[in-house]
Structures are given as C-alpha cells and as structure tokens.
Motif scaffolding. Structure first.
Motif, PDB file in Angstrom:
ATOM      1  N   ASP A  26      -8.491  27.656  45.924  1.00 48.39           N
ATOM      2  CA  ASP A  26      -8.107  26.910  47.132  1.00 48.39           C
ATOM      3  C   ASP A  26      -8.072  25.420  46.814  1.00 48.39           C
ATOM      4  O   ASP A  26      -8.921  24.649  47.281  1.00 48.39           O
ATOM      5  CB  ASP A  26      -9.098  27.197  48.267  1.00 48.39           C
ATOM      6  CG  ASP A  26      -8.673  26.568  49.595  1.00 48.39           C
ATOM      7  OD1 ASP A  26      -7.505  26.133  49.691  1.00 48.39           O
ATOM      8  OD2 ASP A  26      -9.509  26.516  50.518  1.00 48.39           O
TER       9      ASP A  26
ATOM     10  N   THR B  60      -3.385  30.215  46.995  1.00 50.14           N
ATOM     11  CA  THR B  60      -2.144  30.105  46.219  1.00 50.14           C
ATOM     12  C   THR B  60      -1.313  31.381  46.261  1.00 50.14           C
ATOM     13  O   THR B  60      -0.303  31.480  45.576  1.00 50.14           O
ATOM     14  CB  THR B  60      -2.477  29.765  44.759  1.00 50.14           C
ATOM     15  OG1 THR B  60      -3.383  30.749  44.235  1.00 50.14           O
ATOM     16  CG2 THR B  60      -3.130  28.393  44.669  1.00 50.14           C
TER      17      THR B  60
ATOM     18  N   THR C   4       0.319  38.072  41.078  1.00 42.53           N
ATOM     19  CA  THR C   4       1.045  37.130  41.927  1.00 42.53           C
ATOM     20  C   THR C   4       1.665  37.855  43.098  1.00 42.53           C
ATOM     21  O   THR C   4       2.208  38.957  42.952  1.00 42.53           O
ATOM     22  CB  THR C   4       2.134  36.413  41.122  1.00 42.53           C
ATOM     23  OG1 THR C   4       1.517  35.761  40.010  1.00 42.53           O
ATOM     24  CG2 THR C   4       2.835  35.375  41.983  1.00 42.53           C
TER      25      THR C   4
ATOM     26  N   ALA D 123       0.278  27.172  53.662  1.00 44.72           N
ATOM     27  CA  ALA D 123       0.409  26.299  52.495  1.00 44.72           C
ATOM     28  C   ALA D 123       1.529  25.285  52.692  1.00 44.72           C
ATOM     29  O   ALA D 123       1.391  24.099  52.353  1.00 44.72           O
ATOM     30  CB  ALA D 123       0.659  27.138  51.248  1.00 44.72           C
TER      31      ALA D 123
END
Length: 473
Positions: free
Chosen positions: A458, A163, A4, A53
């Motif tokens: 995505d 993400t 992450t 995003a």
C-alpha cells in the motif's frame, strides 16, 4: 506467491450505497462513507480498488462491526466483506490439520464445520456471531495459560494489495518477520480474503464455575491461574464475590446437555433479553445500579461443574450481543506473584466505590480478567516474552459518565508494565493514549512499517484512516 489482477475499468463500479450512516454494534463510533460496497465476488473488489487508486480514495473494511474502536470509520470507501464467508477443511497434512476461513465467516459457521469433522480451535472469543476478518486483523484473543491470540494461529493469509495484486502469505514460505506483521495488520495490508488457521482434534474439559469471596480469589490468584488450562475472573459491581470460571482437559465422558439444543437457544435468548432490559433500567435509573448488579450476578451461570466439549466451554454464553455496551480493555505483562494483576483489579474496586460515594454509577456490567501466553505478532498487545493479563470493564450507561470513569481506569492500567490497549476496544478517550501507543509499540511499529514498505502492498496508504494515521504515519 503474488499474481497480478486482470485489467479492470475504474468507471464501472459495482452496486453501492451512497452516504449511508454506518454504526458499529456498540454504537460507539459511526461514519458516513461516500461509497458503501457489499461485494460478493473478487472481481468487484478489483474494480473498487482500481477506482480508489485512480481517485486516491481511502478504503476501510468491515464485517459485523463488533469492534468498539475507530478502526473502521472513513468518509471515503467502506467495504463490507460479509459475503466472503466460505469455510473449508484442509486435512492434506495429517500432522497439522487446518481450516480455511473466508473473512466474512462467523465464529458459529466455523465451529459448525470444525465440529462436523471432530476438530476445534484451541481458543476463541465468546461471541459466535462475530466474523473472522475482524478477529484476525485486530489480534482478538480468548483465554488460556498456554494459548496466545487467534492471530497467532494463522498459517496463511490471502489478500489483495492496493496495487491490485493477489498475495498469498504462508508460514514456512515467508519469513517470521513478514508473517508476524501480516497476521495482525489492522487492515493496512490490503483486502484480506481468507485466512488459514491451525486447528486441533477436539477434546473434553471439566468446566467449573464458582462464586468465590474476593479475598480468597486475590490471596490464591497465582495458584488458581497456573494450575488450570484456563481461568477467567468476573466481578459485578457492588458484589463481594467473583465468578471464577475454569476448565481442565479430561478423558471423562460429557455430562452436559447437547450443545445448541432448542431449549438452550431459547433459554439463552430469553435471559439475554432480560439482561438487556435490566441494563436499560440501570441506565435510566442509576440509583438502582447496586441492586441490579447484585441481581444480575446471581442470574449468571456462575455455579456448575460439568464435562463438556472444548467449544462449549469457550462459548459458554450465547445471545449476549443483544445488549450493547461500552468496553475498555488493556493488556500487560504479569509480574512476580501477580501483584500488578491485583493492583489492576483494585483500581476498579476503588474507583467504583469512590464514584458510588458521590451517587454516580457509570459502571454497571462486569470486569473480566483473562490470562494468556505471549504473542509473536508485532502489533499484538500481548507481544513479548512473559504471560499476559487482559483486563476489561464493560458498561451500559451515559457516554459522558462512562468516558470519564473508564478513561481514569484506563490511564491507571496503562501505567502497568508493557501495557497496551486492545485495538478493537474503546481507548481514544484515555488521556494521552495516542502517544502511549507510539511508545508502547515503538520498535514494533517501525518493524511493521518496514515490512509493509518492503512488500509494496500500500505505497499510497489507501488503507489508513485517521486513527491509524495518528499512530503509524
């Protein structure tokens, strides 16, 4: 492996340009993105992603922009990856050496590192100025009866998804289904950072270049192709011979001058610029096209017999990118006796003659025919069992004339078995091409989309522009 990203603020965008006009190398497509970024650090990419995003802005990536197609254009966010250009060797597995390439690295930079260590890629494109991110993402190819595409050489890929997660995809860890989607993803899986490619110890080849009468080439085509490691054909309009380029592995010592010598660079630069000026003349005075084409054919390095390093045989022309031009290329499966290859070639002969009879000369550079093995990548035009022929025409002329001429030829080529256009070349002007792409890739598009959805790379299609949306959504 997935990690992450660190927390990032979307309101602190890195330095960028607002509304610049971006054009590709061939000046066949352009766009004016709201933001144009040239990041040098991964942290900058995370910040751009967070902003995109939050604001639901589309993203497309670009390196040197040598593709002809509309894969890059966007009116939202365009990111240049040229600064991500590191190249390192991975010799941890003596049985399978590899090279790790930043997506912004040029072919020349990669070759320099490989040659220093005595290795080579078994295939490559001719240009050394282009960058690997675009080559891998579009399934670009070289030549060779036993070679597939550059994307098929990929062992691993590192990318950042929409993400904000860093993903590492690797053969042997991930399934073949996943790898055959991620290896050639047209930029729809996220921001590619680097690719790891399988390489080989370099070797010598006997490189032969001959000017052969057209009937002799066509009558012996299957034997010519199947008895050489590599065989390419070139035809300049209004000539009665073809440039037959071949090479074969050999243990003989090198007989050519040193690669990339100062004299070689000077000669390549000079002849390429002379070539560019000749094309400009043909562009402005079309009636001179037959004479110019015959002269340019005689000026090509189409007569030689030398032993060279493999990399020298692959990159036999340098500085050719100084002459911009259009290009249409289609791949199809080769049938018995190479009959459909001959048909594809004859289509170009006949159309060129028909246009010339009306005093029109929209085709003034060359037809190139190459032969490769099949590809495992889902979105490769060479996907599927059986060897593949790639045939292309290149020209510098008035766009309207070129679109009409190449559109007609492209439409005929797409009638051939399992025919698909090369993603990086011009094809949107070919009548009915979007529906053809959907049919030709059919189940493979479905499989690709399923992998993309399952991986969650995505979910909001941030990396899909208008061209890709027409085909994949």
């Amino acid at each position: 492996m997935t990690t992450t990203a660190p927390q990032t603020r979307s309101d602190t965008l890195p330095d960028h340009l607002r509304a610049p006009l971006w054009q590709n190398w061939g000046k066949t497509t352009e766009c004016r993105p709201a933001y144009f970024f040239q990041p040098a650090h991964v942290d900058d990419l995370y910040r751009i992603l967070a902003y995109a995003a939050e604001k639901r802005r589309k993203i497309r990536l670009v390196t040197s922009g040598h593709s002809w197609s509309a894969l890059v254009p966007t009116d939202s966010i365009l990111i240049s990856m040229n600064h991500f250009d590191q190249v390192t060797m991975d010799l941890s597995d003596s049985a399978q050496p590899r090279v790790v390439i930043g997506v912004g690295a040029t072919v020349r930079a990669v070759n320099d590192v490989l040659e220093k260590h005595g290795f080579a890629l078994p295939l490559n494109v001719v240009l050394e100025s282009v960058r690997f991110g675009g080559l891998i993402a579009t399934g670009s190819h070289g030549s060779g009866w036993h070679n597939a595409t550059l994307s098929d050489l990929v062992h691993a890929i590192d990318l950042i998804s929409a993400t904000g997660e860093l993903h590492h995809f690797e053969q042997g860890i991930h399934s073949d289904e996943v790898m055959n989607a991620v290896r050639l993803n047209l930029g729809m899986f996220g921001i590619m950072l680097q690719v790891t490619l399988n390489i080989q110890k370099s070797w010598h080849v006997r490189a032969q270049d001959r000017r052969v009468p057209i009937p002799e080439v066509l009558n012996n085509l299957e034997e010519l192709v199947c008895t050489h490691d590599n065989l390419d054909l070139f035809w300049w309009p209004f000539t009665d011979r073809m440039w037959v380029k071949s090479w074969q592995r050999t243990d003989a010592p090198i007989t050519a001058k040193p690669r990339a010598s100062a004299l070689d660079r000077w000669s390549a630069a000079l002849t390429s610029r002379m070539y560019r000026e000749a094309l400009r003349l043909a562009h402005h005075v079309p009636t001179l096209t037959p004479l110019i084409c015959r002269t340019m054919f005689l000026a090509t390095p189409s007569v030689r017999d030398q032993v060279v390093q493999l990399v020298e045989a692959i990159h036999y022309r340098r500085s050719i990118e100084v002459a911009t031009m259009g290009c249409v290329e289609v791949a199809f499966k080769i049938n018995a006796g190479f009959a459909n290859v001959k048909d594809a070639i004859q289509t170009v002969f006949e159309r060129t003659k028909a246009y010339a009879a009306r005093h029109h000369h929209p085709f003034n550079v060359t037809m190139n025919v190459r032969f490769i093995d099949h590809s495992q990548c889902l979105l490769s035009p060479a996907y599927g069992e059986g060897h593949t022929c790639y045939i292309e025409i290149l020209s510098r002329t008035y766009q309207k004339d070129w679109f009409t001429f190449s559109g007609e030829i492209g439409a005929e080529w797409l009638k051939l078995p399992q025919a698909r256009p090369h993603w990086a070349k011009e094809y949107r002007h070919i009548p009915g091409v979007t529906e053809h792409l959907k049919r030709a890739f059919g189940e493979n598009i479905t499989s690709f989309n399923k992998v993309k959805q399952a991986l969650g790379l995505d979910p909001d299609n941030l990396f899909v522009n208008d061209l890709l949306g027409e085909v994949f959504l």
